[in-house]
Design a protein around this motif. Structure first.
Motif, PDB file in Angstrom:
ATOM      1  N   ARG A  48       0.916  -1.374  -0.071  1.00 52.05           N
ATOM      2  CA  ARG A  48      -0.033   0.031   0.069  1.00 52.05           C
ATOM      3  C   ARG A  48       0.980   1.180  -0.075  1.00 52.05           C
ATOM      4  O   ARG A  48       1.597   1.367   0.680  1.00 52.05           O
ATOM      5  N   CYS A  50       0.915   5.552   0.452  1.00 52.99           N
ATOM      6  CA  CYS A  50       0.310   6.635   0.697  1.00 52.99           C
ATOM      7  C   CYS A  50       1.252   7.832   0.687  1.00 52.99           C
ATOM      8  O   CYS A  50       2.375   7.658   1.202  1.00 52.99           O
ATOM      9  N   ASP A  51       1.024   9.037   0.114  1.00 51.89           N
ATOM     10  CA  ASP A  51       2.068  10.128   0.202  1.00 51.89           C
ATOM     11  C   ASP A  51       3.098   9.921  -0.763  1.00 51.89           C
ATOM     12  O   ASP A  51       4.378  10.162  -0.327  1.00 51.89           O
ATOM     13  N   ASP A  52       2.755   8.961  -1.702  1.00 51.50           N
ATOM     14  CA  ASP A  52       4.037   8.618  -2.500  1.00 51.50           C
ATOM     15  C   ASP A  52       5.041   7.826  -2.156  1.00 51.50           C
ATOM     16  O   ASP A  52       6.096   7.692  -2.317  1.00 51.50           O
ATOM     17  N   MET A  55       3.716   2.344   2.729  1.00 52.95           N
ATOM     18  CA  MET A  55       2.969   2.455   3.769  1.00 52.95           C
ATOM     19  C   MET A  55       3.297   1.264   4.667  1.00 52.95           C
ATOM     20  O   MET A  55       3.310   0.860   5.824  1.00 52.95           O
ATOM     21  N   LEU A  56       2.619   0.284   3.863  1.00 51.39           N
ATOM     22  CA  LEU A  56       2.560  -1.117   4.098  1.00 51.39           C
ATOM     23  C   LEU A  56       3.339  -2.111   3.405  1.00 51.39           C
ATOM     24  O   LEU A  56       3.384  -1.908   2.309  1.00 51.39           O
ATOM     25  N   GLU A  58       3.901  -6.080   2.365  1.00 46.27           N
ATOM     26  CA  GLU A  58       3.322  -7.698   2.342  1.00 46.27           C
ATOM     27  C   GLU A  58       4.521  -8.559   2.620  1.00 46.27           C
ATOM     28  O   GLU A  58       5.362  -8.524   1.842  1.00 46.27           O
ATOM     29  N   GLU A  90      -1.106 -14.876   8.707  1.00 45.83           N
ATOM     30  CA  GLU A  90      -2.131 -15.446   8.252  1.00 45.83           C
ATOM     31  C   GLU A  90      -1.516 -16.856   7.359  1.00 45.83           C
ATOM     32  O   GLU A  90      -0.589 -16.402   6.559  1.00 45.83           O
ATOM     33  N   ARG A 110       1.476 -15.413   5.334  1.00 42.43           N
ATOM     34  CA  ARG A 110       1.629 -13.697   4.915  1.00 42.43           C
ATOM     35  C   ARG A 110       0.990 -12.922   6.259  1.00 42.43           C
ATOM     36  O   ARG A 110       0.185 -13.264   6.732  1.00 42.43           O
ATOM     37  N   TYR A 112       1.321  -8.192   7.066  1.00 42.56           N
ATOM     38  CA  TYR A 112       1.449  -7.096   6.585  1.00 42.56           C
ATOM     39  C   TYR A 112       1.924  -6.205   7.701  1.00 42.56           C
ATOM     40  O   TYR A 112       1.491  -6.203   8.995  1.00 42.56           O
ATOM     41  N   GLN A 119       5.514   7.247   8.355  1.00 44.23           N
ATOM     42  CA  GLN A 119       4.779   7.804   9.302  1.00 44.23           C
ATOM     43  C   GLN A 119       3.621   7.503  10.036  1.00 44.23           C
ATOM     44  O   GLN A 119       2.955   6.839   9.193  1.00 44.23           O
TER      45      GLN A 119
ATOM     46  N   GLY B   9       2.215  11.174  -8.859  1.00 46.66           N
ATOM     47  CA  GLY B   9       2.154  11.014  -7.578  1.00 46.66           C
ATOM     48  C   GLY B   9       1.130  12.164  -6.778  1.00 46.66           C
ATOM     49  O   GLY B   9       0.850  13.231  -7.675  1.00 46.66           O
ATOM     50  N   PHE B  10       0.934  12.129  -5.624  1.00 46.26           N
ATOM     51  CA  PHE B  10      -0.054  12.941  -5.211  1.00 46.26           C
ATOM     52  C   PHE B  10       0.133  12.892  -3.351  1.00 46.26           C
ATOM     53  O   PHE B  10       0.196  11.740  -3.029  1.00 46.26           O
ATOM     54  N   LYS B  11       0.464  14.040  -2.993  1.00 48.05           N
ATOM     55  CA  LYS B  11       0.697  13.876  -1.367  1.00 48.05           C
ATOM     56  C   LYS B  11       0.635  15.328  -0.812  1.00 48.05           C
ATOM     57  O   LYS B  11       0.156  16.368  -1.618  1.00 48.05           O
ATOM     58  N   ASN B  12       0.897  15.647   0.558  1.00 48.96           N
ATOM     59  CA  ASN B  12       0.791  16.748   1.076  1.00 48.96           C
ATOM     60  C   ASN B  12      -0.430  17.387   1.315  1.00 48.96           C
ATOM     61  O   ASN B  12      -0.210  18.539   0.948  1.00 48.96           O
ATOM     62  N   TYR B  37      -1.256  10.467   4.609  1.00 39.55           N
ATOM     63  CA  TYR B  37      -1.828   9.430   4.168  1.00 39.55           C
ATOM     64  C   TYR B  37      -2.408   9.432   2.911  1.00 39.55           C
ATOM     65  O   TYR B  37      -3.729   8.764   2.718  1.00 39.55           O
ATOM     66  N   ALA B  38      -2.331  10.521   1.982  1.00 36.85           N
ATOM     67  CA  ALA B  38      -3.177  10.658   0.760  1.00 36.85           C
ATOM     68  C   ALA B  38      -3.132   9.620  -0.217  1.00 36.85           C
ATOM     69  O   ALA B  38      -2.087   8.874  -0.300  1.00 36.85           O
ATOM     70  N   GLY B  39      -4.409   9.211  -0.614  1.00 37.44           N
ATOM     71  CA  GLY B  39      -4.433   7.954  -1.379  1.00 37.44           C
ATOM     72  C   GLY B  39      -4.939   8.529  -2.887  1.00 37.44           C
ATOM     73  O   GLY B  39      -4.059   8.424  -3.656  1.00 37.44           O
ATOM     74  N   ILE B 147      -5.111  -7.696   1.226  1.00 38.68           N
ATOM     75  CA  ILE B 147      -5.377  -6.691   2.174  1.00 38.68           C
ATOM     76  C   ILE B 147      -6.241  -5.494   1.471  1.00 38.68           C
ATOM     77  O   ILE B 147      -5.947  -5.307   0.064  1.00 38.68           O
TER      78      ILE B 147
END
Lengths: 119, 195
Positions: A48, A50-52, A55-56, A58, A90, A110, A112, A119, B9-12, B37-39, B147
């Motif tokens: 995953r 987030c913010d380019d 974040m997660l 696997e 899992e 597996r 995560y 952050q 990309g996209f953030k902040n 945490y921008a998606g 997930i």
């Protein structure tokens, strides 16, 4: 940035499983004591963004149980499963792989985890 | 040859509370609120189109764009921040958000950064009037083989400030030689006051 790797933590946890003679990263030697367990990293991929940034992650690990006795191997597999679930993984796949001398059960897990530095 | 600037990309995401929005004045000078945490961010134009026919033929097509409906998806928003954005009241002692469905229509300036093929050449977007219509959690799903994050959806409307001299939004680009990089970065948080 440090790469996530929980192999050591998994090996330490599985060492406490009752009846297991050894937990290693490498294939058991010909004169190994059984049952023995092999832990290996099967996959480590971003899951995953987030913010380019990642974040997660696997993580997948293969746990192989080697034994000459089927019933004992199954008991160890059940205990290994409990330990891995307790570590937050899992179960993805389980299958038996047998040759003339040793019975082997392959178990894939597996989980995560948050990417280090996220952050 | 100019460097390529396709957005990848996209953030902040940052919100600045709008404290004045009148025909005589505009001010987005509240304390910046960072939404990490921008998606994703999707926008749909709000428009009316009217076709005029004269001499049995199409004389003109008049398109009136009022603004855009926007949906921002983020991985998570802390509960106290959800309360601060107007979703409800955060009780620190009980660690609980007493939430409602509507947020009360607070107005913010919405800023964000989009990253390009060259990481050192982002765009900085600034929408001067974002009316927050609602915040909600996406659908819940039981855990499966892959997930699936339940995102927080922030919905609102991008409009035009009442101060006539201001355009609804700006896009700031970092120059190829990056000499304005620091100045462009300030677009995310610097207050804006007119009138």
């Amino acid at each position: 940035m440090a790469l996530l790797n929980e192999t050591e933590a998994i090996m330490e946890a599985l060492s406490a499983v009752s009846g297991v003679a050894s937990v290693t990263r490498g294939w058991p030697r010909a004169n190994a004591a059984y049952p023995c367990v092999l832990v290996g990293e099967a996959s480590n991929a971003p899951a995953r963004y987030c913010d380019d940034s990642i974040m997660l992650c696997e993580l997948e690990y293969d746990v192989r149980i080697f034994d000459k006795l089927s019933a004992r191997k199954e008991k160890v597999a059940s205990d290994v499963d409990d330990v891995m679930l307790g570590l937050g993984f899992e179960r993805v796949l389980v299958y038996d792989d047998t040759n003339a001398d040793v019975r082997m059960k392959v178990m894939r897990y597996r989980g995560y985890r948050q990417e280090p530095g996220a952050q | 040859m100019a460097k390529k600037r396709a957005i990848i990309g996209f953030k902040n995401i940052t919100l600045l509370p709008v404290t004045k929005n009148t025909a005589m004045a505009y001010a987005a000078d509240g304390t910046p609120i960072s939404i990490p945490y921008a998606g994703s961010m999707s926008r749909t134009v709000i428009e009316t189109t009217q076709e005029l026919y004269y001499d049995d033929d199409l004389y003109a097509r008049v398109r009136d764009v009022k603004g855009e409906e926007v949906e921002i998806r983020v991985a998570e928003v802390e509960l106290p921040l959800l309360g601060a954005l107007g979703l409800g009241k955060w009780d620190e002692a009980a660690h609980t958000l007493e939430a409602d469905y509507a947020t009360g229509g607070k107005e913010y300036a919405l800023r964000c950064m989009t990253t390009g093929i060259h990481k050192e050449l982002p765009y900085y977007f600034k929408w001067r009037l974002f009316t927050l219509d609602g915040i909600k959690f996406d659908n819940f799903n039981t855990k499966g083989s892959k997930i699936q994050v339940c995102e927080v959806i922030i919905a609102g409307t991008l409009g035009r400030p009442l101060f006539a001299a201001l355009q609804p939004y700006t896009i700031t680009a970092v120059k190829d030689d990056t000499t304005n990089a620091q100045e462009a970065l300030r677009v995310l948080t610097e207050p804006e006051v007119y009138g």
